[in-house]
Design a protein around this motif. Structure first.
Motif, PDB file in Angstrom:
ATOM      1  N   LEU A   1    -123.753 -65.788   8.376  1.00 52.04           N
ATOM      2  CA  LEU A   1    -124.568 -65.101   7.375  1.00 52.04           C
ATOM      3  C   LEU A   1    -124.240 -63.617   7.299  1.00 52.04           C
ATOM      4  N   THR A   2    -124.499 -63.039   6.147  1.00 57.16           N
ATOM      5  CA  THR A   2    -124.457 -61.590   5.968  1.00 57.16           C
ATOM      6  C   THR A   2    -125.704 -61.185   5.195  1.00 57.16           C
ATOM      7  N   ALA A   3    -126.004 -59.921   5.201  1.00 54.59           N
ATOM      8  CA  ALA A   3    -127.161 -59.436   4.453  1.00 54.59           C
ATOM      9  C   ALA A   3    -127.016 -59.739   2.962  1.00 54.59           C
ATOM     10  N   GLU A   4    -125.771 -59.825   2.494  1.00 49.66           N
ATOM     11  CA  GLU A   4    -125.511 -60.102   1.084  1.00 49.66           C
ATOM     12  C   GLU A   4    -126.031 -61.481   0.678  1.00 49.66           C
ATOM     13  N   ASP A   5    -126.004 -62.421   1.627  1.00 50.23           N
ATOM     14  CA  ASP A   5    -126.440 -63.785   1.307  1.00 50.23           C
ATOM     15  C   ASP A   5    -127.894 -63.836   0.864  1.00 50.23           C
ATOM     16  N   PHE A   6    -128.711 -62.954   1.414  1.00 48.93           N
ATOM     17  CA  PHE A   6    -130.128 -62.958   1.086  1.00 48.93           C
ATOM     18  C   PHE A   6    -130.405 -62.347  -0.291  1.00 48.93           C
ATOM     19  N   LYS A   7    -129.414 -61.676  -0.851  1.00 48.80           N
ATOM     20  CA  LYS A   7    -129.591 -61.092  -2.170  1.00 48.80           C
ATOM     21  C   LYS A   7    -129.661 -62.162  -3.261  1.00 48.80           C
ATOM     22  N   ASN A   8    -129.189 -63.378  -2.934  1.00 49.40           N
ATOM     23  CA  ASN A   8    -129.277 -64.461  -3.915  1.00 49.40           C
ATOM     24  C   ASN A   8    -130.717 -64.767  -4.296  1.00 49.40           C
ATOM     25  N   VAL A   9    -131.628 -64.461  -3.391  1.00 46.18           N
ATOM     26  CA  VAL A   9    -133.043 -64.678  -3.675  1.00 46.18           C
ATOM     27  C   VAL A   9    -133.470 -63.840  -4.875  1.00 46.18           C
ATOM     28  N   LEU A  10    -132.901 -62.634  -4.980  1.00 43.90           N
ATOM     29  CA  LEU A  10    -133.224 -61.738  -6.083  1.00 43.90           C
ATOM     30  C   LEU A  10    -132.276 -61.894  -7.261  1.00 43.90           C
ATOM     31  N   LEU A  11    -130.996 -62.120  -6.967  1.00 39.88           N
ATOM     32  CA  LEU A  11    -129.993 -62.216  -8.030  1.00 39.88           C
ATOM     33  C   LEU A  11    -130.044 -63.544  -8.769  1.00 39.88           C
ATOM     34  N   GLU A  12    -130.455 -64.595  -8.074  1.00 35.78           N
ATOM     35  CA  GLU A  12    -130.525 -65.933  -8.679  1.00 35.78           C
ATOM     36  C   GLU A  12    -131.931 -66.505  -8.523  1.00 35.78           C
ATOM     37  N   PRO A  13    -132.947 -65.848  -9.064  1.00 35.34           N
ATOM     38  CA  PRO A  13    -134.333 -66.291  -8.807  1.00 35.34           C
ATOM     39  C   PRO A  13    -134.625 -67.693  -9.342  1.00 35.34           C
ATOM     40  N   LYS A  14    -134.058 -68.031 -10.504  1.00 36.62           N
ATOM     41  CA  LYS A  14    -134.338 -69.353 -11.082  1.00 36.62           C
ATOM     42  C   LYS A  14    -133.703 -70.459 -10.245  1.00 36.62           C
ATOM     43  N   ALA A  15    -132.428 -70.281  -9.909  1.00 36.29           N
ATOM     44  CA  ALA A  15    -131.723 -71.291  -9.114  1.00 36.29           C
ATOM     45  C   ALA A  15    -132.332 -71.400  -7.718  1.00 36.29           C
ATOM     46  N   PHE A  16    -132.625 -70.255  -7.128  1.00 37.05           N
ATOM     47  CA  PHE A  16    -133.188 -70.265  -5.782  1.00 37.05           C
ATOM     48  C   PHE A  16    -134.581 -70.885  -5.780  1.00 37.05           C
ATOM     49  N   GLY A  17    -135.408 -70.495  -6.733  1.00 35.29           N
ATOM     50  CA  GLY A  17    -136.767 -71.028  -6.817  1.00 35.29           C
ATOM     51  C   GLY A  17    -136.794 -72.525  -7.021  1.00 35.29           C
ATOM     52  N   LEU A  18    -135.901 -73.024  -7.897  1.00 35.61           N
ATOM     53  CA  LEU A  18    -135.841 -74.465  -8.167  1.00 35.61           C
ATOM     54  C   LEU A  18    -135.448 -75.228  -6.913  1.00 35.61           C
ATOM     55  N   GLY A  19    -134.450 -74.707  -6.197  1.00 37.54           N
ATOM     56  CA  GLY A  19    -134.020 -75.367  -4.972  1.00 37.54           C
ATOM     57  C   GLY A  19    -135.111 -75.403  -3.924  1.00 37.54           C
ATOM     58  N   ILE A  20    -135.847 -74.317  -3.803  1.00 41.08           N
ATOM     59  CA  ILE A  20    -136.942 -74.246  -2.829  1.00 41.08           C
ATOM     60  C   ILE A  20    -138.044 -75.244  -3.172  1.00 41.08           C
ATOM     61  N   ILE A  21    -138.383 -75.332  -4.454  1.00 47.55           N
ATOM     62  CA  ILE A  21    -139.410 -76.286  -4.887  1.00 47.55           C
ATOM     63  C   ILE A  21    -138.973 -77.720  -4.587  1.00 47.55           C
ATOM     64  N   ASN A  22    -137.705 -78.032  -4.890  1.00 48.71           N
ATOM     65  CA  ASN A  22    -137.183 -79.378  -4.614  1.00 48.71           C
ATOM     66  C   ASN A  22    -137.246 -79.702  -3.133  1.00 48.71           C
ATOM     67  N   GLN A  23    -136.813 -78.737  -2.316  1.00 47.31           N
ATOM     68  CA  GLN A  23    -136.662 -78.989  -0.895  1.00 47.31           C
ATOM     69  C   GLN A  23    -137.980 -78.942  -0.124  1.00 47.31           C
ATOM     70  N   MET A  24    -138.873 -78.044  -0.493  1.00 53.26           N
ATOM     71  CA  MET A  24    -140.075 -77.840   0.314  1.00 53.26           C
ATOM     72  C   MET A  24    -141.328 -78.515  -0.249  1.00 53.26           C
ATOM     73  N   ILE A  25    -141.276 -78.932  -1.516  1.00 58.43           N
ATOM     74  CA  ILE A  25    -142.454 -79.573  -2.121  1.00 58.43           C
ATOM     75  C   ILE A  25    -142.146 -81.002  -2.572  1.00 58.43           C
ATOM     76  N   ILE A  26    -141.120 -81.144  -3.432  1.00 56.85           N
ATOM     77  CA  ILE A  26    -140.827 -82.467  -3.989  1.00 56.85           C
ATOM     78  C   ILE A  26    -140.290 -83.420  -2.932  1.00 56.85           C
ATOM     79  N   LEU A  27    -139.404 -82.945  -2.062  1.00 57.96           N
ATOM     80  CA  LEU A  27    -138.826 -83.808  -1.023  1.00 57.96           C
ATOM     81  C   LEU A  27    -139.884 -84.440  -0.123  1.00 57.96           C
ATOM     82  N   PRO A  28    -140.822 -83.673   0.448  1.00 58.60           N
ATOM     83  CA  PRO A  28    -141.865 -84.324   1.266  1.00 58.60           C
ATOM     84  C   PRO A  28    -142.720 -85.310   0.482  1.00 58.60           C
TER      85      PRO A  28
END
Length: 277
Positions: free
Chosen positions: A22-49
């Motif tokens: 990992l690098t600090a740059e990797d965490f910038k995707n949370v801000l740079l790709e909010p739609k893609a990141f948010g969708l993935g989080i919803i799929n993984q942490m809500i829909i999957l269970p």
């Protein structure tokens, strides 16, 4: 005794390897790709269970297998999902960001799901679980190694760069040893439940891969991001699930679920690589 020591230490090394990558740059995707990141989080942490719980109820798995399935569904992606994403020509940086953030969040979410699953499926037979203690242990064997790895990579990148290739290979070998060991220790139970548990796990993986890929397409995302979200939605950290059920919960019966999952995960991951790579 060897398993109690080997499993947690192997997971610590695997998570440390993730942190080194990992690098600090990797965490910038949370801000740079909010739609893609948010969708993935919803799929993984809500829909999957939710999907996992539905499959467990419909198929009617035994209580211990059901708990194992729910624990598995709440685990982050891990190094394996990052590797599959890279080979399948997905967005590796986004995949790593998912894994890092969900690994940290699982310190809170996983103990809660473990507590709920034990009470729901085992009812009066459910052992007493200290949620705070479980969360602290999760922090020590997942978040802490990732954080240390990230720090070392940031300060000494010239040293960690050549180490990472070797570390990833070692992590893969450790993962295989863990899966083989889990299956061998409960071989009769594995054979007995394969016909029921196998289809349930395969159904979970296929449904989540389908939801992950098509949900990205529904939001007009690129194929590269769709592949990434699909893999992160359907590929979980089987090693973490095995450590939780065998070492922290000390229930070998639950280990069959993540062990079988790990075998099927390689097959479905291979399909994703062959189809999109």
């Amino acid at each position: 005794m060897i398993i109690d020591i080997f499993l947690p230490l192997s997971l610590v090394f695997i998570m440390f390897t993730l942190g080194v990558g990992l690098t600090a740059e990797d965490f910038k995707n949370v801000l740079l790709e909010p739609k893609a990141f948010g969708l993935g989080i919803i799929n993984q942490m809500i829909i999957l269970p939710i999907v996992a719980f539905s499959i467990v109820c419909v198929i009617g798995l035994t209580n211990e297998m059901a708990v194992g399935m729910m624990i598995l569904a709440c685990c982050p992606g891990g190094v394996t999902s990052n590797m599959i994403t890279k080979i399948a020509k997905g967005d590796t940086a986004l995949s790593i960001s998912y894994t890092a953030v969900v690994s940290i969040a699982s310190v809170i979410t996983l103990p809660l799901i473990v507590g709920f699953s034990m009470q729901h499926f085992l009812e009066s037979n459910a052992p007493t679980i200290n949620i705070l203690s479980l969360g602290l242990t999760m922090f020590l064997i997942t978040t802490m190694p990732v954080t240390i790895g990230l720090y070392i990579n940031t300060k000494y990148h010239n040293i960690t760069a050549p180490f990472l290739t070797i570390a990833n290979k070692i992590s893969t070998v450790l993962f295989i040893i863990i899966v083989i060991g889990a299956l061998a220790s409960e071989w009769d139970l594995f054979i007995k439940n394969l016909n029921t548990l196998g289809p349930a796990i395969l159904t979970l993986i296929i449904i989540m891969l389908f939801i992950g890929y098509n949900s990205a397409k529904w939001f007009s995302m690129s194929k590269k991001k769709a592949v990434t979200i699909a893999i992160e939605s359907g590929i979980q950290n089987g090693t973490l699930a095995l450590v939780i059920v065998t070492t922290l919960l000390e229930n070998s019966l639950m280990s069959i679920t993540p062990a079988i999952y790990s075998l099927l995960m390689f097959g479905t991951g291979g399909f994703m690589i062959a189809y999109f790579g």
